[in-house]
Motif scaffolding. Structure first.
Motif, PDB file in Angstrom:
ATOM      1  N   ILE A 159      82.095   1.000  36.924  1.00  0.00           N
ATOM      2  CA  ILE A 159      82.236   1.015  38.375  1.00  0.00           C
ATOM      3  C   ILE A 159      81.530   2.254  38.905  1.00  0.00           C
ATOM      4  O   ILE A 159      81.863   3.373  38.526  1.00  0.00           O
ATOM      5  N   ASN A 189      80.632   4.441  42.232  1.00  0.00           N
ATOM      6  CA  ASN A 189      81.216   4.629  43.552  1.00  0.00           C
ATOM      7  C   ASN A 189      80.684   5.919  44.157  1.00  0.00           C
ATOM      8  O   ASN A 189      80.444   6.888  43.437  1.00  0.00           O
ATOM      9  N   ARG A 218      87.607   8.232  43.296  1.00  0.00           N
ATOM     10  CA  ARG A 218      88.104   6.888  43.626  1.00  0.00           C
ATOM     11  C   ARG A 218      87.593   5.859  42.616  1.00  0.00           C
ATOM     12  O   ARG A 218      88.327   4.992  42.164  1.00  0.00           O
ATOM     13  N   GLY A 219      86.330   5.958  42.254  1.00  0.00           N
ATOM     14  CA  GLY A 219      85.758   5.066  41.249  1.00  0.00           C
ATOM     15  C   GLY A 219      86.438   5.236  39.902  1.00  0.00           C
ATOM     16  O   GLY A 219      86.693   4.265  39.195  1.00  0.00           O
ATOM     17  N   ARG A 226      89.531   6.232  39.357  1.00  0.00           N
ATOM     18  CA  ARG A 226      90.881   5.630  39.422  1.00  0.00           C
ATOM     19  C   ARG A 226      90.805   4.111  39.272  1.00  0.00           C
ATOM     20  O   ARG A 226      91.581   3.512  38.530  1.00  0.00           O
ATOM     21  N   LEU A 227      89.878   3.496  39.972  1.00  0.00           N
ATOM     22  CA  LEU A 227      89.733   2.045  39.882  1.00  0.00           C
ATOM     23  C   LEU A 227      89.335   1.637  38.466  1.00  0.00           C
ATOM     24  O   LEU A 227      89.891   0.689  37.905  1.00  0.00           O
ATOM     25  N   ASP A 272      92.269   1.754  36.238  1.00  0.00           N
ATOM     26  CA  ASP A 272      93.197   0.648  36.515  1.00  0.00           C
ATOM     27  C   ASP A 272      92.771  -0.655  35.855  1.00  0.00           C
ATOM     28  O   ASP A 272      93.614  -1.476  35.498  1.00  0.00           O
ATOM     29  N   VAL A 273      91.466  -0.864  35.696  1.00  0.00           N
ATOM     30  CA  VAL A 273      90.974  -2.126  35.144  1.00  0.00           C
ATOM     31  C   VAL A 273      90.398  -1.988  33.745  1.00  0.00           C
ATOM     32  O   VAL A 273      89.826  -2.936  33.203  1.00  0.00           O
ATOM     33  N   SER A 305      83.465   4.722  34.698  1.00  0.00           N
ATOM     34  CA  SER A 305      83.001   4.978  36.056  1.00  0.00           C
ATOM     35  C   SER A 305      81.833   5.949  36.033  1.00  0.00           C
ATOM     36  O   SER A 305      81.612   6.658  35.057  1.00  0.00           O
TER      37      SER A 305
END
Length: 137
Positions: free
Chosen positions: A7, A9, A14-15, A17-18, A21-22, A26
């Motif tokens: 990911i 970002n 923020r990237g 964290r996402l 989560d998945v 990042s």
């Protein structure tokens, strides 16, 4: 199934964290092109490329070639600079109108209990945002 998700970002925290989560990795958006060159599928889920926002691509499409599938979630215009550049390099490109159309079709089916009229909905989409797609409904 063995895929690695990265990911990218603009907001690195923020990237991260996402991605956590998945179960992915990042990087900063500025590093996306280098990572994309080694990817099989590239998805643009930013507003970069949208006519009403920033029409420039989120990464240099010349880094994409025949081994790539590029999904640009942008639907206005259907043919973004990212898709044009990726297709010029031999990548398969899918415009955001596909996603928009099929989201609307599913909503139609949920609300009416009837199959969505995809051909009519696709024609309405193209009339609303422009028609320059190679993709079928």
């Amino acid at each position: 199934r063995g895929a690695t998700l990265t990911i990218a970002n603009r907001d690195v925290a923020r990237g991260a964290r996402l991605a956590a989560d998945v179960g992915g990795e990042s990087c900063a958006l500025a590093q996306a092109a280098a990572r994309a060159a080694h990817a099989d599928v590239v998805v643009n889920a930013t507003t970069r490329g949208m006519a009403d926002a920033d029409p420039s691509p989120p990464l240099d499409p010349s880094t994409l070639g025949p081994d790539h599938v590029v999904l640009d979630a942008v639907y206005k215009p259907l043919e973004t600079a990212l898709l044009r550049g990726a297709r010029a390099g031999g990548a398969r490109g899918v415009h955001g109108g596909r996603m928009l159309l099929h989201q609307a079709a599913r909503q139609f089916e949920l609300y009416t209990g009837k199959p969505a009229p995809l051909e009519a909905m696709d024609a309405a989409l193209r009339a609303a945002v422009g028609s320059s797609s190679r993709d079928p409904p």
